[in-house]
Design an enzyme around this catalytic site. Structure first.
Site, PDB file in Angstrom:
ATOM      1  N   GLU A 107       0.860  -1.326   0.104  1.00  9.88           N
ATOM      2  CA  GLU A 107      -0.003  -0.046   0.077  1.00  9.88           C
ATOM      3  C   GLU A 107       0.808   1.331   0.020  1.00  9.88           C
ATOM      4  OE1 GLU A 107      -3.112   1.156  -0.167  1.00  9.88           O
ATOM      5  OE2 GLU A 107      -2.466   3.174   0.192  1.00  9.88           O
ATOM      6  N   THR A 151     -11.688   4.694  -0.680  1.00 13.78           N
ATOM      7  CA  THR A 151     -12.577   4.142   0.199  1.00 13.78           C
ATOM      8  C   THR A 151     -12.712   4.843   1.329  1.00 13.78           C
ATOM      9  OG1 THR A 151     -11.332   1.882  -0.461  1.00 13.78           O
ATOM     10  CG2 THR A 151     -12.273   1.904   1.998  1.00 13.78           C
ATOM     11  N   SER A 174     -19.846   7.948  -0.470  1.00 13.27           N
ATOM     12  CA  SER A 174     -21.012   8.054   0.358  1.00 13.27           C
ATOM     13  C   SER A 174     -21.384   6.825   1.136  1.00 13.27           C
ATOM     14  CB  SER A 174     -22.200   7.996  -1.096  1.00 13.27           C
ATOM     15  OG  SER A 174     -21.922   9.027  -1.862  1.00 13.27           O
ATOM     16  N   HIS A 196     -25.558  -0.229  -2.245  1.00 13.82           N
ATOM     17  CA  HIS A 196     -26.494  -0.161  -3.122  1.00 13.82           C
ATOM     18  C   HIS A 196     -27.393  -1.381  -3.452  1.00 13.82           C
ATOM     19  CE1 HIS A 196     -25.370   3.930  -4.767  1.00 13.82           C
ATOM     20  NE2 HIS A 196     -24.236   3.509  -4.284  1.00 13.82           N
ATOM     21  N   VAL A 248       4.547   1.004  -5.434  1.00 13.34           N
ATOM     22  CA  VAL A 248       4.933   0.108  -6.391  1.00 13.34           C
ATOM     23  C   VAL A 248       5.188   0.852  -7.725  1.00 13.34           C
ATOM     24  CG1 VAL A 248       4.247  -1.503  -8.234  1.00 13.34           C
ATOM     25  CG2 VAL A 248       3.558  -1.943  -5.811  1.00 13.34           C
ATOM     26  N   CYS A 259     -12.606  11.593  23.584  1.00 10.53           N
ATOM     27  CA  CYS A 259     -13.442  12.440  22.490  1.00 10.53           C
ATOM     28  C   CYS A 259     -14.696  12.747  23.215  1.00 10.53           C
ATOM     29  CB  CYS A 259     -13.484  11.741  21.272  1.00 10.53           C
ATOM     30  SG  CYS A 259     -14.675  12.346  19.975  1.00 10.53           S
ATOM     31  N   CYS A 318     -17.296  14.721  22.267  1.00 10.34           N
ATOM     32  CA  CYS A 318     -18.463  14.675  21.028  1.00 10.34           C
ATOM     33  C   CYS A 318     -18.888  13.141  20.828  1.00 10.34           C
ATOM     34  CB  CYS A 318     -17.899  15.312  19.736  1.00 10.34           C
ATOM     35  SG  CYS A 318     -17.401  17.048  19.957  1.00 10.34           S
TER      36      CYS A 318
END
Lengths: 484, 422
Positions: free
Chosen positions: A31, A41, A45, A49, A171, A402, A404
């Site tokens: 990677e 990724t 959205s 689907h 790569v 955290c 929130c």
């Protein structure tokens, strides 16, 4: 010599890594970035689907419907946020009613379950906050998922089953000697070499670059950017389903949907651009998105916006996934043009690729034992009793870092020491959601930096926000120097 | 489960003052719940001076100011639960909280004071376009890194927003060796106190660009450039006015938002203008026995005013505990007329509490020569006072005698501009 090298740790690469980790194979994944799921990724959205969009008979249609049916169990097994909340495609006039009729028929032909066409009144009942519509296509099998958490969980399982993950390896060359591949990758200014008998190109928007190292790609990548608004959870109940608009001559329309985490997402637009790395957001496109979304729902309160982001679609001129053997050898498979519904299809794509590799001679023997599931305790989701128990076992789960999102130190430490360790502030956010809330890490990011540095025995100045080079601190203050 | 007469949520300046005040009124069973390792709240990172001129009549640093109240609390038997986060409050005044030693637990209280403070508005809230590199900080986060953690966040800095934290950080970053290239303010006037404009910008030759905003952030990994444009009277950027600054840091001082998630969880009505709970003149919210004060109620300019307001909330909470009373269901509703953004309190109870009440409000634009007017629904002028200058950045305070309102149901607070005669 590896049996298989996977190039790219996005949703497809990680899905394949997990699938291959069930077999007695030596597998490695290369990677480019410093974390998995750090490209398309993490910036889409997050929709699962139903499968009425792709044309019947296409591989896209098949993999979408198969993938959709796999996601629920997958997310259960991997402890990944997922909601099967269904989707609507809104029709505002008779022309659009025809469009949704076409989509309905396509869906039926593709084998999509639980499809129906709702009247305007039925839509109003289901989604009282939407503007009045003529009708809508309702697909109960659609849903929302946290795409990056799915990718991370898949890679964690793969790693625990023996897959080797090498981050920050870009790569830059592939050679084929008739039997195996030599893959070179840049790492910290050095060139490293990896060898394998089989190679899978899951490089997303850069699949064409990887493909060109071995053969001329049979397509042209046209990077396409989509921008978004992400709103506070206080807006997350405005709609319950994924609300699409009909594709029309005015464009694809934008969606309004709750996310798997309970925020509200609005977007995306769709603009071609030459640059694969430019994920900036622009005032004019954000205004376009607000206007377009107002057609579906005029009650969205953008005062509660907490973030804008953009992602690049890995797409070419073809309206089909381009999953193909290299013309040079069947021992290399390219995954190109994995655009929407790529996320939904990814579990099915992985199965498809495994089958293609097997046909090309890869011997698959199941391991006697392998891990298929993974758990990540989330404090806020635990029952009262579970909360008490986990703090008794590890008091760090009693310290909220955290505010929130109510994420505890225990979760952050778990993310840092997970099988695919989080080494950056955003990597922590992707694993346990610290900093994902309305203050966007204003309060917790200094503490997250401190925890990562402490747990990894590194200097706070070396901790990045996200990708390599995104440093946060430049050094000690005069007083800080005295303290040290 | 723990039981207290009074539970105070938040141990910053508001919570500490409310606790001390309730103690002085005779309440003996009090707990302060603080999420951080220490009390004092944001004052801990405000190491500059200028605090306390009104309340203590001397100039203190933030930690010194907090220290005075911490000392007062230490001299009582008020319990302080640190590292404790409240997760939920119910309408029945049950508080659910968590910390490493007590685990997950409940507190029941006869009265609650909400004093959770505020958070900073972020880049996402105002949708600043551009890349999303590191190097974009809210001013308060940067202040924490610099003043508490002892780390510098950048070398070349642009600051968006001329609120006080932004101005203070312009000076702080300069003193730490950074170059502050510009402070950029979208409004035609500054949102900071005048003394901070002089002491933090003018004294260090830092330019202030009024009617400008940030229109692009560039940099794939770390901030490399920030683009600033002039805005028109509708605050829309004017093409062709772009200035590009080569910098590694953008600090945001673009507003504070009261943190009322817990307030909402208890079902307490919120005023969308102040972003805080709707309160009566005794600082009680519309949920009986729950009071609010400090920046969780409305954002203050000076901690001294937070203290005064919180002393009142603590005193009222004590009254409520010791001599339970209920609010009238027919209070006088205060409305915002021309020139006024919000008022605190929003309701006056003529049947309970003290005879006089302070009324805080903000004007919504710069006003030179105006008359503050409080007018009843029938047109009767109940209060009127001329004032030469009023700025949105500076909170206004008037004192009202509640007896003036007898026989009225609503009253409107407004500013008459340019009117010279009463």
């Amino acid at each position: 010599m590896y049996d298989v090298i996977i190039v790219g740790a996005g949703i497809c690469g990680t899905s394949l890594a997990r699938e291959l980790s069930k077999y007695r194979l030596s597998v490695c994944c290369l990677e480019r970035e410093n974390d998995v799921a750090d490209g398309t990724t993490k910036a889409n959205s997050g929709i699962v689907h139903a499968g009425y969009d792709p044309l019947p008979g296409t591989q896209m249609a098949k993999l979408n419907v198969v993938g959709n049916a796999m996601v629920e169990q997958l997310c259960k097994d991997l402890d990944v946020p997922y909601r099967k909340n269904g989707s609507l495609v809104l029709a505002f006039d008779d022309d659009e009613m025809k469009t949704i009729q076409t989509l309905y028929e396509r869906g039926v032909a593709n084998g999509v379950p639980d499809l129906s066409i709702l009247s305007g009144e039925e839509v109003a009942k289901l989604e009282p906050n939407l503007n009045p519509v003529k009708g809508a296509l309702y697909a109960k099998s659609a849903g929302v998922v946290s795409p990056w958490e799915l990718a991370i969980a898949q890679m964690e399982v793969a790693v625990q089953n023996g897959v080797e993950l090498y981050l920050e390896r870009e790569v830059n060359g592939i050679t084929w000697n008739g039997e195996s591949f030599a893959v070179t990758a840049a790492h910290n200014g050095e060139t490293e070499s990896y060898e394998a008998r089989y190679l899978v190109n899951a490089a997303g928007v850069d699949a064409d670059t990887i493909e060109s190292f071995i053969n001329e790609p049979p397509y042209h990548t046209k990077p396409n950017k989509g921008q978004y608004y992400l709103l506070d959870k206080s807006q997350g109940n405005l709609v319950h389903t994924v609300v699409f608009q009909c594709p029309s001559k005015l464009g694809k329309g934008v969606l309004v949907s709750p996310t798997a985490h309970g925020n509200l997402i609005v977007g995306p637009d769709s603009v071609d651009q030459p640059d694969k790395d430019d994920v900036s957001v622009t005032a004019d496109r954000l205004a376009f998105i607000r206007n377009a979304a107002a057609r579906s729902c005029s009650k969205i309160n953008y005062r509660d916006s907490i973030r804008n982001f953009a992602g690049i679609r890995a797409q070419s001129e073809q309206d089909e996934f381009l999953i193909h053997y290299s013309p040079v050898t069947n021992q290399m498979v390219h995954l190109a043009n994995i655009k929407s519904p790529g996320l939904t299809s990814s579990p099915a794509i992985a199965l498809e690729v495994v089958e293609m590799l097997q046909k090309a001679g890869l011997v698959l023997e199941e391991k006697d034992s392998y891990q298929t599931t993974r758990r990540f305790p989330r404090f806020r989701e635990l029952s009262e009793e579970e909360k008490k128990r986990i703090i008794e076992k590890d008091p760090r789960y009693g310290r909220i870092i955290c505010r929130c999102e109510s994420i505890t130190e225990g979760e952050i430490v778990a993310a840092v020491h997970s099988p695919v360790p989080a080494t950056t502030v955003d990597a922590v956010k992707r694993r346990c959601n610290a900093g994902m809330g309305r203050c966007q890490g204003g309060f917790c990011s200094p503490r997250v930096v401190e925890i990562i540095a402490r747990e990894l025995h590194r200097a706070p100045e070396s901790i990045c926000k996200d990708k390599a080079g995104s440093y946060i601190l430049i050094g000690k203050t005069t007083k800080g120097e005295e303290k040290a | 489960m723990f039981q207290y007469d009074l539970a105070i949520i938040g141990g910053g300046p508001a919570g500490l003052a409310a606790a001390v005040s309730a103690w002085n009124e005779g309440v003996r069973s009090i707990v302060i719940i603080e999420r951080d390792d220490v009390t004092g709240g944001i004052l801990n990172q405000c190491i500059h001076n200028g605090f306390g001129l009104h309340y203590f009549k001397e100039e203190l640093t933030g930690p010194e100011y907090a220290g005075r109240f911490e000392q007062m609390v230490a001299e009582t038997s008020i319990d302080v639960k640190k590292q404790t986060m409240v997760l939920n409050i119910t309408p029945e005044k049950m508080i659910y909280a968590v910390n490493p030693t007590d685990g997950y637990f409940a507190i029941s209280a006869k009265a609650i004071v909400l004093s959770m403070g505020c958070r900073e508005r972020t880049r996402g809230a105002i949708s600043i376009p551009g890349d999303r590199p590191s190097g974009v900080f809210t001013a308060g986060t940067a202040q924490r890194y610099v003043n508490i953690e002892g780390y510098m966040v950048g070398k070349r800095v642009v600051i968006l927003g001329s609120g006080d934290i932004g101005l203070i950080m312009a000076r702080r970053m300069t003193l730490e060796g950074a170059k502050v290239l510009a402070v950029v303010e979208i409004m035609p006037y500054s949102n900071g106190l005048n003394r901070n404009l002089v002491q933090c910008l003018d004294d260090y030759d830092i330019p202030l660009y009024l009617s400008h905003t940030v229109t692009d952030i560039r940099g794939k990994r770390r901030v490399e450039q920030v683009v600033v444009s002039k805005v028109d009277e509708n605050r829309a950027p004017i093409p062709g006015t772009e200035m590009t600054f080569d910098c590694d840091t953008l600090l945001l001082s673009v507003g504070l938002i009261p943190e009322n998630e817990l307030t909402k969880s208890a079902g307490i009505p919120i005023d969308r203008r102040s972003n805080g709970a709707i309160v009566f003149d005794d600082m009680q919210t519309e949920l009986e026995g729950v009071f609010a004060c400090g920046n969780v109620l409305h954002v203050h300019d000076l901690v001294d005013f937070v203290t005064a307001e919180s002393m009142k909330a603590g005193k009222s909470a004590a009254q409520y505990i010791l001599y339970p009373y209920q609010h009238t269901d027919q209070p006088v509703e205060l409305q915002n007329g021309p020139g006024v953004t919000y008022t605190v309190p929003q309701k006056l109870d003529l049947t309970a509490g003290e005879a006089k009440t302070d009324l805080f409000f903000r004007v919504n634009h710069v006003i030179h020569g105006g008359t503050i007017t409080v007018q009843a629904e029938d047109g009767t002028v109940l209060f009127s006072r001329k004032k030469a200058h009023m700025l949105p950045a500076e909170m206004e305070k008037i004192t009202l005698d509640k007896s003036w309102f007898v026989g009225h149901h609503t009253a409107t607070v407004s500013i008459q501009e340019g009117a010279n005669e009463k």
